[in-house]
Design a protein around this motif. Sequence first.
Motif, PDB file in Angstrom:
ATOM      1  N   THR A 113      -0.565  -5.283  -0.300  1.00 46.15           N
ATOM      2  CA  THR A 113      -0.941  -4.511   1.563  1.00 46.15           C
ATOM      3  C   THR A 113      -2.590  -4.111   1.621  1.00 46.15           C
ATOM      4  O   THR A 113      -3.371  -3.527   2.594  1.00 46.15           O
ATOM      5  CB  THR A 113       0.456  -4.166   1.787  1.00 46.15           C
ATOM      6  OG1 THR A 113       0.313  -2.880   1.204  1.00 46.15           O
ATOM      7  CG2 THR A 113       1.785  -4.998   1.965  1.00 46.15           C
ATOM      8  N   CYS A 114      -2.299  -3.351   0.615  1.00 49.71           N
ATOM      9  CA  CYS A 114      -3.827  -2.852   0.890  1.00 49.71           C
ATOM     10  C   CYS A 114      -5.049  -2.498  -0.280  1.00 49.71           C
ATOM     11  O   CYS A 114      -6.564  -2.198  -0.073  1.00 49.71           O
ATOM     12  CB  CYS A 114      -3.374  -0.748   0.185  1.00 49.71           C
ATOM     13  SG  CYS A 114      -2.538  -0.118   1.209  1.00 49.71           S
ATOM     14  N   MET A 161      -6.984   3.439 -10.581  1.00 44.07           N
ATOM     15  CA  MET A 161      -7.368   2.082  -9.345  1.00 44.07           C
ATOM     16  C   MET A 161      -7.034   2.231  -7.797  1.00 44.07           C
ATOM     17  O   MET A 161      -8.246   1.926  -7.506  1.00 44.07           O
ATOM     18  CB  MET A 161      -7.256   0.888  -9.827  1.00 44.07           C
ATOM     19  CG  MET A 161      -7.804  -0.413  -9.399  1.00 44.07           C
ATOM     20  SD  MET A 161      -7.171  -1.239  -7.209  1.00 44.07           S
ATOM     21  CE  MET A 161      -5.134  -1.825  -8.818  1.00 44.07           C
ATOM     22  N   HIS A 162      -6.022   2.381  -7.901  1.00 47.78           N
ATOM     23  CA  HIS A 162      -5.439   2.743  -5.883  1.00 47.78           C
ATOM     24  C   HIS A 162      -6.329   3.918  -5.419  1.00 47.78           C
ATOM     25  O   HIS A 162      -6.490   3.653  -4.115  1.00 47.78           O
ATOM     26  CB  HIS A 162      -4.250   3.018  -5.747  1.00 47.78           C
ATOM     27  CG  HIS A 162      -3.389   1.663  -5.394  1.00 47.78           C
ATOM     28  ND1 HIS A 162      -3.553   0.206  -4.955  1.00 47.78           N
ATOM     29  CD2 HIS A 162      -2.893   0.950  -7.030  1.00 47.78           C
ATOM     30  CE1 HIS A 162      -2.058  -0.631  -5.619  1.00 47.78           C
ATOM     31  NE2 HIS A 162      -2.411  -0.305  -6.610  1.00 47.78           N
ATOM     32  N   LEU A 163      -6.561   4.736  -6.030  1.00 42.56           N
ATOM     33  CA  LEU A 163      -7.562   5.818  -5.505  1.00 42.56           C
ATOM     34  C   LEU A 163      -8.891   5.522  -5.432  1.00 42.56           C
ATOM     35  O   LEU A 163      -9.190   6.237  -4.007  1.00 42.56           O
ATOM     36  CB  LEU A 163      -7.642   7.560  -6.601  1.00 42.56           C
ATOM     37  CG  LEU A 163      -6.165   7.822  -6.260  1.00 42.56           C
ATOM     38  CD1 LEU A 163      -5.810   9.423  -7.745  1.00 42.56           C
ATOM     39  CD2 LEU A 163      -5.937   8.801  -5.482  1.00 42.56           C
ATOM     40  N   LYS A 164      -9.394   4.191  -6.339  1.00 43.36           N
ATOM     41  CA  LYS A 164     -10.956   4.191  -5.691  1.00 43.36           C
ATOM     42  C   LYS A 164     -10.404   2.882  -4.332  1.00 43.36           C
ATOM     43  O   LYS A 164     -11.721   3.409  -3.299  1.00 43.36           O
ATOM     44  CB  LYS A 164     -11.036   3.773  -6.719  1.00 43.36           C
ATOM     45  CG  LYS A 164     -11.639   3.919  -7.988  1.00 43.36           C
ATOM     46  CD  LYS A 164     -12.157   3.431  -9.146  1.00 43.36           C
ATOM     47  CE  LYS A 164     -12.612   4.232 -10.513  1.00 43.36           C
ATOM     48  NZ  LYS A 164     -12.462   3.342 -11.662  1.00 43.36           N
ATOM     49  N   ILE A 165      -9.557   1.954  -4.820  1.00 47.96           N
ATOM     50  CA  ILE A 165      -9.185   1.801  -3.151  1.00 47.96           C
ATOM     51  C   ILE A 165      -9.072   2.433  -1.466  1.00 47.96           C
ATOM     52  O   ILE A 165     -10.145   1.805  -0.898  1.00 47.96           O
ATOM     53  CB  ILE A 165      -8.058   0.542  -3.494  1.00 47.96           C
ATOM     54  CG1 ILE A 165      -8.340  -0.207  -4.795  1.00 47.96           C
ATOM     55  CG2 ILE A 165      -8.094  -0.100  -2.205  1.00 47.96           C
ATOM     56  CD1 ILE A 165      -9.650  -0.973  -4.482  1.00 47.96           C
ATOM     57  N   ARG A 205     -11.011  -5.907  -3.822  1.00 43.63           N
ATOM     58  CA  ARG A 205     -10.811  -6.980  -4.707  1.00 43.63           C
ATOM     59  C   ARG A 205     -11.290  -7.700  -6.027  1.00 43.63           C
ATOM     60  O   ARG A 205     -10.460  -7.423  -6.889  1.00 43.63           O
ATOM     61  CB  ARG A 205     -10.408  -8.642  -4.157  1.00 43.63           C
ATOM     62  CG  ARG A 205      -9.702  -8.570  -2.484  1.00 43.63           C
ATOM     63  CD  ARG A 205      -9.977 -10.138  -1.918  1.00 43.63           C
ATOM     64  NE  ARG A 205      -8.980 -10.257  -1.400  1.00 43.63           N
ATOM     65  CZ  ARG A 205      -7.936 -10.754  -0.820  1.00 43.63           C
ATOM     66  NH1 ARG A 205      -7.558 -11.603  -2.422  1.00 43.63           N
ATOM     67  NH2 ARG A 205      -7.095 -10.806  -0.132  1.00 43.63           N
ATOM     68  N   GLU A 206     -12.640  -6.804  -6.101  1.00 42.57           N
ATOM     69  CA  GLU A 206     -13.173  -6.671  -7.070  1.00 42.57           C
ATOM     70  C   GLU A 206     -13.106  -5.827  -8.139  1.00 42.57           C
ATOM     71  O   GLU A 206     -12.818  -5.815  -9.371  1.00 42.57           O
ATOM     72  CB  GLU A 206     -15.124  -7.323  -6.876  1.00 42.57           C
ATOM     73  CG  GLU A 206     -15.849  -7.054  -7.809  1.00 42.57           C
ATOM     74  CD  GLU A 206     -15.844  -8.249  -8.821  1.00 42.57           C
ATOM     75  OE1 GLU A 206     -15.903  -7.925  -9.702  1.00 42.57           O
ATOM     76  OE2 GLU A 206     -15.562  -8.766  -8.187  1.00 42.57           O
ATOM     77  N   THR A 207     -12.651  -4.265  -6.972  1.00 45.79           N
ATOM     78  CA  THR A 207     -12.315  -3.172  -8.049  1.00 45.79           C
ATOM     79  C   THR A 207     -10.926  -3.705  -8.904  1.00 45.79           C
ATOM     80  O   THR A 207     -10.946  -3.802  -9.805  1.00 45.79           O
ATOM     81  CB  THR A 207     -12.221  -2.118  -6.877  1.00 45.79           C
ATOM     82  OG1 THR A 207     -13.720  -1.791  -6.557  1.00 45.79           O
ATOM     83  CG2 THR A 207     -11.861  -0.685  -7.865  1.00 45.79           C
ATOM     84  N   SER A 246      -3.669 -12.270 -12.545  1.00 42.32           N
ATOM     85  CA  SER A 246      -3.930 -10.971 -11.128  1.00 42.32           C
ATOM     86  C   SER A 246      -3.745 -12.009  -9.990  1.00 42.32           C
ATOM     87  O   SER A 246      -4.940 -13.233 -10.302  1.00 42.32           O
ATOM     88  CB  SER A 246      -4.402 -10.147 -11.416  1.00 42.32           C
ATOM     89  OG  SER A 246      -4.225  -9.872 -12.618  1.00 42.32           O
ATOM     90  N   ASP A 247      -3.043 -11.733  -8.970  1.00 45.50           N
ATOM     91  CA  ASP A 247      -3.498 -12.659  -7.566  1.00 45.50           C
ATOM     92  C   ASP A 247      -2.878 -11.836  -6.745  1.00 45.50           C
ATOM     93  O   ASP A 247      -1.792 -10.539  -6.180  1.00 45.50           O
ATOM     94  CB  ASP A 247      -2.273 -13.565  -7.162  1.00 45.50           C
ATOM     95  CG  ASP A 247      -2.727 -14.713  -6.086  1.00 45.50           C
ATOM     96  OD1 ASP A 247      -2.926 -13.875  -5.193  1.00 45.50           O
ATOM     97  OD2 ASP A 247      -2.315 -15.487  -6.064  1.00 45.50           O
ATOM     98  N   VAL A 248      -4.027 -10.638  -5.962  1.00 47.32           N
ATOM     99  CA  VAL A 248      -3.946  -9.927  -4.990  1.00 47.32           C
ATOM    100  C   VAL A 248      -3.633 -10.050  -3.682  1.00 47.32           C
ATOM    101  O   VAL A 248      -2.221  -9.567  -3.413  1.00 47.32           O
ATOM    102  CB  VAL A 248      -5.799  -9.194  -4.342  1.00 47.32           C
ATOM    103  CG1 VAL A 248      -5.490  -8.157  -3.498  1.00 47.32           C
ATOM    104  CG2 VAL A 248      -6.166  -8.484  -5.279  1.00 47.32           C
TER     105      VAL A 248
END
Length: 360
Positions: free
Chosen positions: A124-125, A222-226, A132-134, A14-16
């Motif tokens: 992008t977010c 996950m994106h809601l946490k972000i 990133r850790e999440t 996986s790569d952000v």
Amino acid sequence: MERLRELTQRIRPSDVDEGRIGSIELNVWLAQLTGLPLFGLKPETKAESIRLLVVSGVVLPLLFCYVVLEIYDLVLNWDNVDIMTQNMVMTLTHVGYWFKVLNTFYYYEDIRRIVFTLKHLTRTCVLSPGQRETFHQLEVENKVVCLFYFSLVVFSSTLAMVMLLIVPDNLAGKRFPYRVHMPHFLPPIVQYLYMGLSIIWISCGIPTIDNVNMLFMNQICMHLKILNMAFDVLQRQVDPNIWMVSIVKYHSVLINLRQRLEQIYRLPVLFQFVSSLLVVAMTAFQAMSKTLSTSAFGCNWHEFDAQFKRTLLIFMINADRPFLFTAGGFMGLTLTSFANILGKSYSIVTVLRHMYGRAH
């Protein structure tokens, strides 16, 4: 945890920065191994695409024919409760698999757009170290679950095939999970291999097709946490208004994703729910003993002495009590209980909506 992350990164990393979601790519790869032609959801070479097309062109028609033969066996044995129950459990599961596969193909372009959107959001977010850790923590969990579930299914279905080859007379076309009517013109060894491999392929395909929806939902969570973490850096921004607008847009995209997922998977989820209920109901029905008292009364009891008749009467009274499975000892697993749960759930939802509406 760090060691586990390093290990999972070796499998579809996986790569952000690239927006690469390794858990989705891993699940797609596993699905392709079972013959599902899921093109374009991960990087593929032309040779891989051709190989996948050939494999799916052979595997999928054979699996479809196998499910048809299961349904045919169900029709032939409709009057036998024991056989019908064994068949129903597998047939509903396998029909559900095909329903999910066809649903995936029907909405395939929408699914590809969802994957593209999730990659774009990741790129992008997911910005701060905490975000990133999440992301990577969720990826580790998703990959471990995918691999564990798939490995467990491979092991159990392969073990079932081994038992089939060892004692075919007791399993082949007669007992769960091989309750199927095979063409008699096929040699026995071909029938055994066809049954065993079909169960392995379908069993392995079910978790991969189910995980597509689950991974999408996990990514949205996950994106809601972000998004929640984005407010931690709000004060550091040069223009908080612009930052707030970006947060609103981010949230709107997630809402749209949820709506699209609901549109795609609402019918498969409903089918899964109803079929699971029917499987439980059929299993419980098979265990009921209400017919025992009728069979006992039908014997030649009048030809025996009074002691036999008293014993028979005691048995008939006990036999009228059905074997009933419960959920934690609180309620029976029956259609009546299910209907009551739905009714009470709807009542609770109605009350909550009414209270929420008054508060706002």
